[in-house]
Write a protein that holds these residues in place. Structure first.
Motif, mmCIF file in Angstrom:
data_model
loop_
_atom_site.group_PDB
_atom_site.id
_atom_site.type_symbol
_atom_site.label_atom_id
_atom_site.label_comp_id
_atom_site.label_asym_id
_atom_site.label_seq_id
_atom_site.Cartn_x
_atom_site.Cartn_y
_atom_site.Cartn_z
ATOM 1 N N GLY A 259 25.650 20.215 27.908
ATOM 2 C CA GLY A 259 25.860 21.035 29.242
ATOM 3 C C GLY A 259 24.585 21.198 29.995
ATOM 4 N N LEU A 260 23.660 21.578 29.461
ATOM 5 C CA LEU A 260 22.464 21.857 30.448
ATOM 6 C C LEU A 260 21.680 20.689 30.814
ATOM 7 N N ARG A 261 21.941 19.485 30.157
ATOM 8 C CA ARG A 261 21.475 18.360 30.615
ATOM 9 C C ARG A 261 22.237 17.799 31.833
ATOM 10 N N GLU A 262 23.524 18.138 31.925
ATOM 11 C CA GLU A 262 24.158 17.820 33.383
ATOM 12 C C GLU A 262 23.455 18.826 34.421
ATOM 13 N N ALA A 263 23.611 20.109 33.980
ATOM 14 C CA ALA A 263 23.463 21.168 35.154
ATOM 15 C C ALA A 263 21.946 21.328 35.520
ATOM 16 N N LEU B 63 23.200 27.401 40.170
ATOM 17 C CA LEU B 63 23.328 26.079 39.556
ATOM 18 C C LEU B 63 24.424 25.165 39.793
ATOM 19 N N LEU B 64 25.703 25.912 39.610
ATOM 20 C CA LEU B 64 26.771 25.065 39.940
ATOM 21 C C LEU B 64 26.993 24.478 41.334
ATOM 22 N N ALA C 142 22.583 29.111 28.438
ATOM 23 C CA ALA C 142 23.011 28.563 29.797
ATOM 24 C C ALA C 142 22.593 29.541 30.656
ATOM 25 N N PHE D 104 26.187 12.455 33.218
ATOM 26 C CA PHE D 104 25.038 13.682 33.335
ATOM 27 C C PHE D 104 24.696 14.051 34.644
ATOM 28 N N ALA D 105 25.375 13.375 35.827
ATOM 29 C CA ALA D 105 24.982 13.890 37.042
ATOM 30 C C ALA D 105 25.482 15.362 37.240
ATOM 31 N N PRO D 106 25.024 16.088 38.019
ATOM 32 C CA PRO D 106 25.634 17.597 38.163
ATOM 33 C C PRO D 106 27.221 17.735 38.237
ATOM 34 N N PRO D 107 27.485 18.815 37.621
ATOM 35 C CA PRO D 107 28.940 18.854 37.802
ATOM 36 C C PRO D 107 29.372 19.094 39.312
ATOM 37 N N PRO D 108 30.665 18.267 39.498
ATOM 38 C CA PRO D 108 31.227 18.442 40.961
ATOM 39 C C PRO D 108 31.326 19.906 41.277
ATOM 40 N N LEU E 133 23.986 31.438 37.242
ATOM 41 C CA LEU E 133 24.900 30.382 36.992
ATOM 42 C C LEU E 133 25.418 29.654 38.337
#
Lengths: 250, 250, 250, 250, 250, 250
Positions: E83-87, E243-244, E58, E225-229, E240
């Motif tokens: 996790g990476l597929r989301e982010a 990315l978040l 990550a 798989f949308a980006p984390p809120p 990171l």
């Protein structure tokens, strides 16, 4: 806390094994009562014997649960467990269910060691009913007739250890479940001899029954574990009639 | 050929429905005997009631199977079926098992229509035990209390048809199973009113029991449906004791 | 009652085995017609051969079903069965489906004995399509090339018995299914030699087809087994065109 | 690289949609040939139609595969795919299999949007055969009769988008699969309009077929995808006979 | 097209194997960058090591993805992939997922050959997470300690071939997956030596990553798989944090 | 007995909720230590956030486990749990695993109530990894953004109750699991308000951790939960290096 353990079989020698391990496992302040089925067979290996044991267990539970905080069906295969969970106003668990709950907290896949070949089909179906077949590595059983159900442990101890080692080496078990009330306490005496964690039904059931009482999760007024709807019945023992008269909780 | 149908419940009005549909369904030359449980409840909706019905069924089967070529457990949920299949020397089937066997020969996915909401959980577990959950489209149940278990059909016929139509339109059912002995014969009277094939437990069980007798597949001397191993027992009826004394077939 | 059995393969010697067992199994008053595929291979072991057999079966069924009350696809793997169940206005079953329905009424887990190693993958997928993989104990096959597809039984009888015994002892089978039309009738001649009930595809299919006709469950006007919607087609045999012209039942 | 795409249906207008999307998707240097079934129906919605399409596809593949590096069965449901994978000496894939492979690389759960209600059962069984039912969120279909199979996209585009949005919001889909050759290319024109990644069968199949050729994984000499064993056959086209004469690879 | 392959382990010798196979497999015009985890262990065999590798991956992905069109997690077990597929705003795949996608296009059941006994449990759980356990024939592993992770292929080549042959003969594998980045390229050198198609993780991942970029399926604005809120965070690397901070796509 | 609970997130307000419920639930004589992740996000809703939380948990566990008898991963989804079970020499459990173990002792099917819509996919995969999807009735989540993660209970209590009632009425739940550390203690305050038993992760984990210590099942020297094999590592914290140096138990 008062736990009622019901041996669905007629073997008082097994009831003594159950009582001994239950007392060793119980928390301070927990008292243990063990009842033995007044009718049935010496030990359950088949679906038909389980059917008989379930009814004997239901009779005893109906009669004696009022003096208990929780009930344990003290045979592997948990005869009558789901029915009693509906009918009784207190928590109920069984040896298989409780042992599997412990096993799942210790590893991903478990193997079950049983006291006979025949009993494996019944255990397998019990695991499927619980929904954990994807975590079952194998079920292995002793392959000689049991000389004395109350002394399986001393007679067959080394064979049971050898079976467990094969479960780890060949079947991919992370945890061993020693199954059957006649093996109650064996896990304790094998401590350190097996290469993976080992789980016993009686001690697991005692601990989990204590937890269910302590957690106070509440009763089922709705859903499929609410008390059975009230309807006509006949020919049942007074205790069963009383239990069926509980009806929906309001 | 003589078929013994055992109603695991105490409702003689339901036993009459069972008898009538069994007689309509049986092949020429088949005679039908219907027995009613001497103890238990009016109809089974829960696991606890099934446990009682299973024992009552076992008692009656032990006592009366010798005069029969095959036995039918005549309640949905098939209480005691697997145990009796081990213990009896003749074929045994049950309403759910038989209805599902028929349904699977008529389409890929089936829905079950039941006489109450509560009973759905017990049916669902029965289907899972049979291993056919991947073919189960849905279970829908009547949602009003039953006024009279012997007259569900006339009171609730239109509601049952409406439920079936929703199973096809919304749940993807290819076949409808009308579940529960109180609905015995309803499939016959609804013929042509439903948009998909409809299956009844009693007629399916009668036909399949006849087939099992005719096919003469042989008995289980080994495997998990061989008779239970002989071992000590106590407190059982003479007929059960006789059955347990069969022991391994040699 | 008139049953039409279609051998999806070109082997008339196998068609004779099918006919003989079907006639032995049929109820009084049932007549049996057996047709042999005019094109295809000697026996189906693979998905590709099944694809060819399915089309040949569809052609024959389209042409000949009008003179029948029910149709049996008389090869294991049931090539074309689900399609025919949509298209034909009468009940259809197949050897695997019917044998598994019988097996499930006799025990919890079944093993399949097959005529070759190669065929096992195709059978396995058939069992999965039927949704009964949780009840499949094993599939074992003969491991020598077949000298003569019409005489497998006499040449390989002892080997087939030995395979069945291993299925019970090592794989946990409660029931044995002898798979493949070339084994039609073998179950009958092995009666009493195997330690568990044994099921044959042809006799099971005949019995279940008779039951489906007798039960009169009704036709599918909706759902996924209603007749295919009417739409343009070309290049098909007149009988297939007629069948596709049935369209939705109103 | 030469790809052969076979439309198992008789609709040349759909073949044109397939060709257009295949050409847009192919890597530089890949040539695309699209063949249309000479017999069969306009589009496949049912198991029976799939059975016909499978045989037509097999005929065309047998005749034309020698000029290709890989074959694509260009209909959803992949009629005949597994059989052709055994029989042909080159890679074969199909629209459903390829679309699902893409979908599984883009999210955990996918929904399938289909051109009719009826087709959903057939797609569902296809997903089950592929073994991905645990990743299937839902299958939703248009609910009006199709006026013109070659123009579904323009007529029904907005409805298809609305269905996709419901799959995400209500069914938990991470990816949308637009299913059916009549929708070939629609994913491309909807790009950016859907809230999750969208997958098309034709472009996925073209890409994956190219990959299978490039990866050179080798042929099956053993296992269930080795060529069918050589055995007598009759009544087949010369090309099918040639294909069946390949026999085991040595 | 620029592919970023991240070795989640610290072994630069394995990174070189990855790079070599990736370059051999990439389409013309694709450039390959391989990064090695700055912290972690020599190779992942256990869930705990995978947890560490996931975080290292990550970190590297967060820092370096902006120069890439797609990312490959270049270890079996795909640590961190979901996790990476989301982010990440670009396609991501992993060696196991990609190898299984290839295997499923080549046969029905695959076996995995692994570099140790211990690693099998972790691979098994990876296959279950992907949902393909019904297509898994077996996982077999080398049973001797690895002398040198960068030279497994030359030291153990014959043993790996023997394992693969047993997977086909005894376990029913149609396809062999050679698992683990230390085996990258081995499939290529074994070409023609195995009796079934053989799949390699690195080449499969490179091909499928290229396909995902080419197909342009679109991004996930909704679904799991949308980006984390966006929410508070602390103590993370600047990359990171960036990315978040992407947050929901609008 | 000393329990170490690790909050994998940075929210100290949630750590306080965890501590309060843990202290209320612990047996006399049990002391509770709660640590908060020094890096990560405010609460975990996604796979990517779980990946970060898993590493933070591993770091804290490595550093602090020596002063504890058991460790609890105190977030739903149990980030890092399986890895820590391999690496640590003492029992480890997590909120989801423990809550599901409790739920399975109280009924057949459970529903999970979650603090957001987004988190449902991550929970669903957690249940699947545990192998209990056949007992999962549904997962329902709050659908408004959380104003304050430390005060979800007071802000959203009524909504959570309404969700639970729908799980029972519409989804067939026998038990409700209130999921997520931010809901720690809510089950206790809702006692009697829900129509079925309700389970809380923190109290379940505390009880089950105590049981695991009391049962003394022994450590894994073999199998997939034995300590990871010793191999080179770099760039890890001293505590992680020490943990990885444990190596095989002899």
């Amino acid at each position: 806390m008062r736990l009622l353990l019901i041996n669905p079989n007629i073997s008082t020698s097994v009831s003594e094994l159950i009582r001994a391990e239950a007392e060793r496992s119980a928390a301070p302040g927990t008292t243990v009562q063990v009842l033995t089925a007044p009718f049935g067979v010496a030990y359950i290996e088949t679906r038909f014997e389980a059917l008989i044991g379930a009814y004997a267990t239901a009779q005893l539970a109906a009669e004696h649960h009022e003096a208990a905080d929780a009930v344990v069906v003290a045979a592997f295969g948990d005869p009558g467990l789901a029915g009693l969970r509906e009918a009784l106003p207190i928590p109920v668990t069984g040896l298989t269910e409780a042992a599997l709950a412990s096993a799942c907290l210790l590893g991903q896949r478990f193997s079950i060691i049983a006291i006979s070949q025949r009993i494996r089909a019944w255990y397998r179906e019990t695991v499927q009913h619980i929904g954990l077949e994807s975590r079952l590595a194998s079920i292995r059983g002793l392959d000689e007739p049991l000389a004395d159900i109350g002394h399986v442990q001393s007679n067959q101890g080394e064979r049971l250890v050898a079976l467990a080692e094969r479960c780890v080496a060949e079947d991919g078990a992370d945890v061993i479940v020693l199954a059957g009330a006649p093996l109650a306490g064996l896990a304790r005496s094998l401590r350190g001899r097996l290469p993976v964690p080992v789980v016993d039904g009686v001690s697991s059931a005692v601990r989990h029954a204590e937890s269910l009482v302590a957690l106070q999760p509440g009763s089922a007024r709705l859903g499929s574990f609410a008390p059975p709807p009230i309807k006509p019945n006949q020919g049942l023992s007074p205790a069963l009639v009383r239990l069926l008269a509980r009806g929906p909780i309001t």
